[in-house]
Structure formats: structure tokens, C-alpha cells
Design an enzyme around this catalytic site. Sequence first.
Site, PDB file in Angstrom:
ATOM      1  N   ARG A  64      34.200  28.255  38.535  1.00  0.00           N
ATOM      2  CA  ARG A  64      34.437  27.614  37.256  1.00  0.00           C
ATOM      3  C   ARG A  64      35.837  27.845  36.715  1.00  0.00           C
ATOM      4  O   ARG A  64      36.576  26.907  36.427  1.00  0.00           O
ATOM      5  CB  ARG A  64      33.469  28.199  36.221  1.00  0.00           C
ATOM      6  CG  ARG A  64      32.568  27.259  35.544  1.00  0.00           C
ATOM      7  CD  ARG A  64      31.481  28.103  34.892  1.00  0.00           C
ATOM      8  NE  ARG A  64      30.963  29.029  35.873  1.00  0.00           N
ATOM      9  CZ  ARG A  64      29.972  28.724  36.686  1.00  0.00           C
ATOM     10  NH1 ARG A  64      29.363  27.579  36.590  1.00  0.00           N
ATOM     11  NH2 ARG A  64      29.556  29.575  37.583  1.00  0.00           N
ATOM     12  N   THR A  65      36.193  29.107  36.567  1.00  0.00           N
ATOM     13  CA  THR A  65      37.453  29.435  35.910  1.00  0.00           C
ATOM     14  C   THR A  65      38.636  28.901  36.708  1.00  0.00           C
ATOM     15  O   THR A  65      39.555  28.302  36.166  1.00  0.00           O
ATOM     16  CB  THR A  65      37.569  30.957  35.737  1.00  0.00           C
ATOM     17  OG1 THR A  65      36.414  31.429  35.066  1.00  0.00           O
ATOM     18  CG2 THR A  65      38.794  31.319  34.937  1.00  0.00           C
ATOM     19  N   LYS A  92      46.794  48.114  45.105  1.00  0.00           N
ATOM     20  CA  LYS A  92      46.895  47.062  44.097  1.00  0.00           C
ATOM     21  C   LYS A  92      48.281  46.962  43.462  1.00  0.00           C
ATOM     22  O   LYS A  92      48.879  45.898  43.367  1.00  0.00           O
ATOM     23  CB  LYS A  92      45.887  47.309  42.981  1.00  0.00           C
ATOM     24  CG  LYS A  92      44.473  47.143  43.411  1.00  0.00           C
ATOM     25  CD  LYS A  92      43.569  47.724  42.345  1.00  0.00           C
ATOM     26  CE  LYS A  92      42.281  48.205  42.942  1.00  0.00           C
ATOM     27  NZ  LYS A  92      41.712  49.303  42.168  1.00  0.00           N
ATOM     28  N   ARG A 114      43.490  36.416  38.172  1.00  0.00           N
ATOM     29  CA  ARG A 114      42.210  37.125  38.108  1.00  0.00           C
ATOM     30  C   ARG A 114      42.306  38.291  39.088  1.00  0.00           C
ATOM     31  O   ARG A 114      42.744  38.116  40.227  1.00  0.00           O
ATOM     32  CB  ARG A 114      41.046  36.224  38.492  1.00  0.00           C
ATOM     33  CG  ARG A 114      39.765  37.046  38.725  1.00  0.00           C
ATOM     34  CD  ARG A 114      38.534  36.212  38.799  1.00  0.00           C
ATOM     35  NE  ARG A 114      38.212  35.636  37.499  1.00  0.00           N
ATOM     36  CZ  ARG A 114      37.063  35.025  37.244  1.00  0.00           C
ATOM     37  NH1 ARG A 114      36.147  34.894  38.189  1.00  0.00           N
ATOM     38  NH2 ARG A 114      36.822  34.527  36.051  1.00  0.00           N
ATOM     39  N   HIS A 142      38.326  38.771  29.553  1.00  0.00           N
ATOM     40  CA  HIS A 142      38.335  37.418  30.110  1.00  0.00           C
ATOM     41  C   HIS A 142      38.591  36.491  28.918  1.00  0.00           C
ATOM     42  O   HIS A 142      37.681  35.826  28.425  1.00  0.00           O
ATOM     43  CB  HIS A 142      36.982  37.130  30.767  1.00  0.00           C
ATOM     44  CG  HIS A 142      36.936  35.855  31.571  1.00  0.00           C
ATOM     45  ND1 HIS A 142      37.962  34.929  31.584  1.00  0.00           N
ATOM     46  CD2 HIS A 142      35.976  35.348  32.387  1.00  0.00           C
ATOM     47  CE1 HIS A 142      37.628  33.921  32.372  1.00  0.00           C
ATOM     48  NE2 HIS A 142      36.427  34.152  32.873  1.00  0.00           N
TER      49      HIS A 142
END
Lengths: 319, 175
Positions: A64-65, A92, A114, A142
Site C-alpha cells: 500500500r504505502t 544499517k 521505509r 509512520h
Amino acid sequence: MSKSKKIQWTRKHLIGISDLSREEIEFILDTAQGFEKFSTRSIKKVPTLRGKVVVNMFFEDSTRTRNSFTLAASRLSADVIEFTKKSSSVSKGETLIDTAQNLEAMGIDIVVIRHNAGGAPKLLSRSINACVVNAGDGFHEHPTQALLDVYTIRQERGSLDGLKIGIVGDIAHSRVARSDIYAMTKLGAEVTLIGPPTLMPASVKDLPVNVSYSLDDVIEDLDVINMLRIQFERMGGNPFPSVREYSHYFGLTADRIKRAKSDIIVMHPGPINRGLEIESEVADGPNSVILKQVANGLAVRMAVLFLVNQAAVSEGRRN
Amino acid sequence: MEILLNAEQINDVIGQIVEQIRSDIPADTDVAIIGIRSRGEILAQRLQSTLEDYFSGGILNGTLDITLYRDDVNEPKEVQPTVRSTEIDFDITDKLVLLVDDVLHTGRSIRAAMDALIDLGRPRLMRLAVLVDRGHHEYPISADYVGLKTDVDESKLVSVHFIETDEKDRVIIKS
């Protein structure tokens, strides 16, 4: 609907709702209204971000996003680069900064990110000149989901002031819940978190919310109920004895909704586990705004991309 | 500050615009009046109420926000533009679209408005009505129906006030 207040938008990054004032949140929502009817136009694009490049950097799965941001950027005539994580072996911090510098070299304007680590978008925003929009980071925030949630409620009720909103389920693992809490309370709603103690965040007492361990105790009072997905992929142990038991106590069933106010707004950020946190009859029923949330997500994301770019343009003026 | 038009004079020039439209557009035309936010919207409403009886098929009306089409949208400027909604709930294809704005100056807003409209459909004809044409056009655009045509020094700003949003009707020149 509230009369649009004119403010100078100065944020070229959208990291979290916790950073925003009520006026800023309302300004985003007012701007999003201007993008609402695009899906019914004969030509669904505007030339506003022509020549700009938006990078979708998704280190976690998303349907979706991700699609919503891609479509939002396309409708503003930006070019979109899809960047996906291939392996997670690199640490990371290094990956992000390295990647960021490579992206900068390509002359990009906006990064939508994200990441499974909370704080990654913030780190990125300090490392590059481009605008950074958080599309979900770890258990942190979010923001665009919360914005589309409050947009949808405002569309239904005109205002959030004084509304009683229940957020049900897996609060501990939910960045949506965290962003929702900030957005809803800043706009004047009263938020109650509902779920088993094992799914409440440790920091719950520091949040401006009520807590209930029984959905049946509070359902009659709620104006809005937001059902969160149980995020099995984020859970280490077993937070509840069985799925059936969870469903029995915290699922939004057709029987349970009969006890709620007749005009209660039923929300879900998706993806839905049908039959677990929400029964199909309710998810597809007259109180459900789940598909409106998805449609509004597009308008809200167009507004966010437009505004961060405007802030970057204004920054150019000051330099 | 100098007053270019007072309330009574605004009424008169709107009357002149209406006369020009009546003598130019046949009464059986399929017409839509579309005002550019925000003062063009008010002028459009006034034109519509005066012209309602003239057009036999009635008049559709809409409001256009041109922010997303401005040619300076990615240029730094004093005041950020605010996006608002375009309210045109009908198909403009094959209609005569009468575009309405308060002041014609550089022509850039009208260029943006034409692009915005074309994305919504394909009008049969497009016409432009303005309350004041103050000169100093920068694009090859002129108005079909003009209330007051005048030459105002380029360094000055012509500002239209309507009672609906600004307490009283008047057009002023600010330096």
C-alpha cells in the site's frame, strides 16, 4: 470543515508527527483537500514536480504505502526511482549513509524511506540535502498513515475535537499507533489503547492516552475504532495463548459492533487479517472507511511531497 | 494607495462586461463560467447571477485553483502558494468555457488556468473575462471581455477587494 489557515511551511523533511504542531498537521490536511478529486479527472496528473526525482527506498516489504507514494509522485509528474534492499548483511548505518551519498550523486530531490530501524529517516535527513519523507521506521513512526487516518476522520466528522477514538490490538509493535496517538491527540481527540497487557508498549504511561484491557468495557463509548493488524513477523514469543482467544476478546466481530454507536467509524491501516482482528462482515460493512483510507492516502502523500519540495524551494531562496 | 474603482464603479464595469458577453455569445450557447481562485471566483458568481436569465440553457459554474500549474511553483518566492481544491463537477468538453479573473497583468495565471482546464476536458471555445486589464502583459494573452482597460505602472500592484472577502468593494493601486 475548518477554514484554511495560511502558514509558511518550512519542513523539508517529514520524520514524525511528534515534531509537528496542530497548525502544521491541519495545514497538511487542508493542502491534501486540494488533491482529493484527482482520481476522477480525465487527466490525473499535474505538472507541479516535473523534472524532480523521487526515490522510493524501501528496506521493508510494503504494498500500500509504496504504491501510494509511487502513484502520488507520478501524479505530480515527478520521476520515480524504486530502490529495494537486496540483502541485509551490511550494517544499517553504513548502508544508509553510503546509499544516500550514491543517491545524491544522481541528483535526486526527495527520498521516501521505509526502514526496519527506528531513526533511520532522521539519520538520512542529516546526511543528505534532498528532502526525506518517513514511510515507516521500526517501531517509531509512520507519519503519512496517521495523516491519512486523521484526514479520513475529519472528512467523516468535520473535526476530531472531542471524539473518542479506540486503537485496538498490537500497540507495542505498531508505529502506526504511535503516529496516530500524536496526530489524534494534537487534533483534540481522546485516545484509548485497547489490547492485552502483553501488546502494550512499555512506555504507555508516558503517552497522552487511556488504556483498557477489555474491548467490551469501552466499545459503547467510541466514535472511532482503529483495528491494528497483529504483526506476527515482529513478535519474538507468544503474546497471547491463541489466535482464537485473541479474536474472542479483541476481534471486531459483527456481534460486538452491534453494541457500538450506530455511526461508529471503523478503520484499519491494512493489510487485514480477516477473521482475526476484524470479521469480514465488519470490514466490508457500512461503518467501514478502510477503502476511503487508501484513497485518501494518495491525496495526503501528494500534499506531503508538494510541501517538502516547497520548503526546499524556499530554503534555496534563503541561501 | 489610490482608488481605481469604487463600489458603484465596480457595479458599472461588471454591467459593461455583461453587455459585451450578451452581444457576443448567443443565448442558446452551452456555457460554463469558471472563476480563478480567489477573486475570480467572486466575479464569476456575480456574472452568473446577472447572466442567468440570458442563457436559455442555464449556466454551469465552477472554481479553478491554479497553484499546481503556476510556472513559478518551483521558484523561490516571498509567500508560499496555498493549494486549494478545484471545484468543477461537470465535463467541460464541448462547452463554451468563460474563464473569469479579477486582474489581467502578466498573463501567467491565465496560461496556468488554460493548462489546468485542458487537463479536465476539451472545451469547444474558451473566452476570458476580467474586471481590470492593467497592461504589461508578458505572455501573448488578452481578454475577450474587459471591465476597465488601463495602464498601471509596472512597479505598482492592482488589488481587487470584494465585500465577500475584504469588507468592501473597491479596486486599489498599491505601490
